[in-house]
Design a protein around this motif. Structure first.
Motif, PDB file in Angstrom:
ATOM      1  N   UNK A   1      19.714   1.584   0.588  1.00  0.00           N
ATOM      2  CA  UNK A   1      18.317   2.282   0.407  1.00  0.00           C
ATOM      3  C   UNK A   1      19.106   3.493   0.940  1.00  0.00           C
ATOM      4  N   UNK A   2      19.043   4.531   0.197  1.00  0.00           N
ATOM      5  CA  UNK A   2      19.258   5.721   0.485  1.00  0.00           C
ATOM      6  C   UNK A   2      18.411   6.551   1.455  1.00  0.00           C
ATOM      7  N   UNK A   3      17.442   6.515   2.132  1.00  0.00           N
ATOM      8  CA  UNK A   3      16.388   6.999   2.889  1.00  0.00           C
ATOM      9  C   UNK A   3      15.282   5.994   3.382  1.00  0.00           C
TER      10      UNK A   3
ATOM     11  N   UNK B   1      15.657  13.624  -4.585  1.00  0.00           N
ATOM     12  CA  UNK B   1      16.146  12.346  -5.497  1.00  0.00           C
ATOM     13  C   UNK B   1      15.586  11.230  -6.624  1.00  0.00           C
ATOM     14  N   UNK B   2      13.931  11.992  -6.424  1.00  0.00           N
ATOM     15  CA  UNK B   2      13.044  11.209  -7.127  1.00  0.00           C
ATOM     16  C   UNK B   2      12.423   9.981  -6.622  1.00  0.00           C
TER      17      UNK B   2
ATOM     18  N   UNK C   1       9.239   3.559  -3.825  1.00  0.00           N
ATOM     19  CA  UNK C   1       9.425   4.603  -4.275  1.00  0.00           C
ATOM     20  C   UNK C   1       9.765   5.228  -5.366  1.00  0.00           C
ATOM     21  N   UNK C   2      10.588   4.531  -5.833  1.00  0.00           N
ATOM     22  CA  UNK C   2      11.823   5.071  -7.242  1.00  0.00           C
ATOM     23  C   UNK C   2      10.350   4.894  -8.860  1.00  0.00           C
ATOM     24  N   UNK C   3       9.163   4.033  -8.159  1.00  0.00           N
ATOM     25  CA  UNK C   3       8.177   3.654  -9.456  1.00  0.00           C
ATOM     26  C   UNK C   3       8.661   2.967 -10.207  1.00  0.00           C
TER      27      UNK C   3
ATOM     28  N   UNK D   1       0.507  -1.465   0.463  1.00  0.00           N
ATOM     29  CA  UNK D   1      -0.132  -0.279  -0.272  1.00  0.00           C
ATOM     30  C   UNK D   1       0.986   1.667  -0.087  1.00  0.00           C
ATOM     31  N   UNK D   2       1.661   1.945   0.910  1.00  0.00           N
ATOM     32  CA  UNK D   2       2.459   3.457   1.337  1.00  0.00           C
ATOM     33  C   UNK D   2       2.802   3.170   2.415  1.00  0.00           C
ATOM     34  N   UNK D   3       3.926   4.204   1.488  1.00  0.00           N
ATOM     35  CA  UNK D   3       4.978   4.391   2.985  1.00  0.00           C
ATOM     36  C   UNK D   3       5.330   6.077   3.054  1.00  0.00           C
ATOM     37  N   UNK D   4       5.778   5.872   4.050  1.00  0.00           N
ATOM     38  CA  UNK D   4       6.789   7.401   4.422  1.00  0.00           C
ATOM     39  C   UNK D   4       7.921   7.717   4.320  1.00  0.00           C
ATOM     40  N   UNK D   5       8.482   8.331   3.809  1.00  0.00           N
ATOM     41  CA  UNK D   5       9.675   8.960   4.001  1.00  0.00           C
ATOM     42  C   UNK D   5      10.335   9.602   4.900  1.00  0.00           C
ATOM     43  N   UNK D   6      10.586   9.236   5.127  1.00  0.00           N
ATOM     44  CA  UNK D   6      11.429  10.418   6.851  1.00  0.00           C
ATOM     45  C   UNK D   6      12.065  11.880   6.307  1.00  0.00           C
ATOM     46  N   UNK D   7      12.980  11.531   5.395  1.00  0.00           N
ATOM     47  CA  UNK D   7      13.557  12.859   5.103  1.00  0.00           C
ATOM     48  C   UNK D   7      12.840  13.029   3.368  1.00  0.00           C
ATOM     49  N   UNK D   8      11.943  13.869   3.927  1.00  0.00           N
ATOM     50  CA  UNK D   8      10.553  14.394   2.597  1.00  0.00           C
ATOM     51  C   UNK D   8      11.344  15.313   1.436  1.00  0.00           C
ATOM     52  N   UNK D   9      12.469  16.128   2.416  1.00  0.00           N
ATOM     53  CA  UNK D   9      12.956  17.121   0.890  1.00  0.00           C
ATOM     54  C   UNK D   9      13.808  16.181   0.228  1.00  0.00           C
TER      55      UNK D   9
END
Length: 164
Positions: free
Chosen positions: A149-151, A47-48, A81-83, A34-42
């Motif tokens: 995993x960068x983020x 990084x796309x 996250x990178x589609x 379903x869904x994810x939430x990245x802690x480093x939003x910016x």
């Protein structure tokens, strides 16, 4: 993939029989990613790697369950996250904390163009589950780890038992 299959067979060697008693249907769950939430939003946006809608499907099979915990194997795919399509397969264990709560994790083989420059790798994935009976809500955390995993990211997905 053969390594994960061998590990799954060894992990479940306690003798789970898939005979006519319906164990396959009773122990099989459909994951709806379903869904994810990245802690480093910016940073993830720059990084796309900020796709937070992660549809996908997977299967989870409970190898053994007792009053203390659950051993399982699972495999699936989802839009990361990178589609890109991420594929995973792994083995895991969750300790039963309370009546509906479980905490543990899986050791998963992962592969996607988004992670580790497209090369497959094995990662530990901590998983917290709340069991509603007809469905389970699973939360996981994947920390930032170099090129793998960068983020850091939190994820949520559902599991639906495929019972007769």
């Amino acid at each position: 993939m053969p390594v994960i299959l061998a590990a799954a067979l060894a992990f479940g060697a306690s003798g789970v029989a898939l005979a006519d008693d319906g164990l396959l249907n009773r122990n099989l769950n459909l994951h709806v990613y379903g869904v994810s939430y990245h802690t480093d939003r910016e940073g993830s946006r720059r990084a796309g790697l900020n796709n937070e809608l992660n549809p996908g499907l997977g299967l989870n099979y409970i190898l053994h369950e007792d009053e203390r915990g659950i051993r399982f194997v699972e495999a699936g795919f989802y839009q990361d996250s990178g589609r890109h399509v991420a594929k995973l397969a792994g083995v895991g264990y969750q300790y039963k904390l309370y009546q509906q709560w479980r905490l543990g994790g899986a050791l998963a083989l992962m592969q996607s163009h988004t992670y580790n420059h497209g090369r497959a790798f094995v990662a530990p994935l901590p998983i917290l589950t709340y069991d509603f009976g007809r469905a389970k809500v699973n939360a996981l955390y994947v920390p930032r780890y170099g090129d793998y995993n960068q983020f850091a990211v939190f994820g949520l997905y559902l599991s639906v038992p495929l019972r007769q």
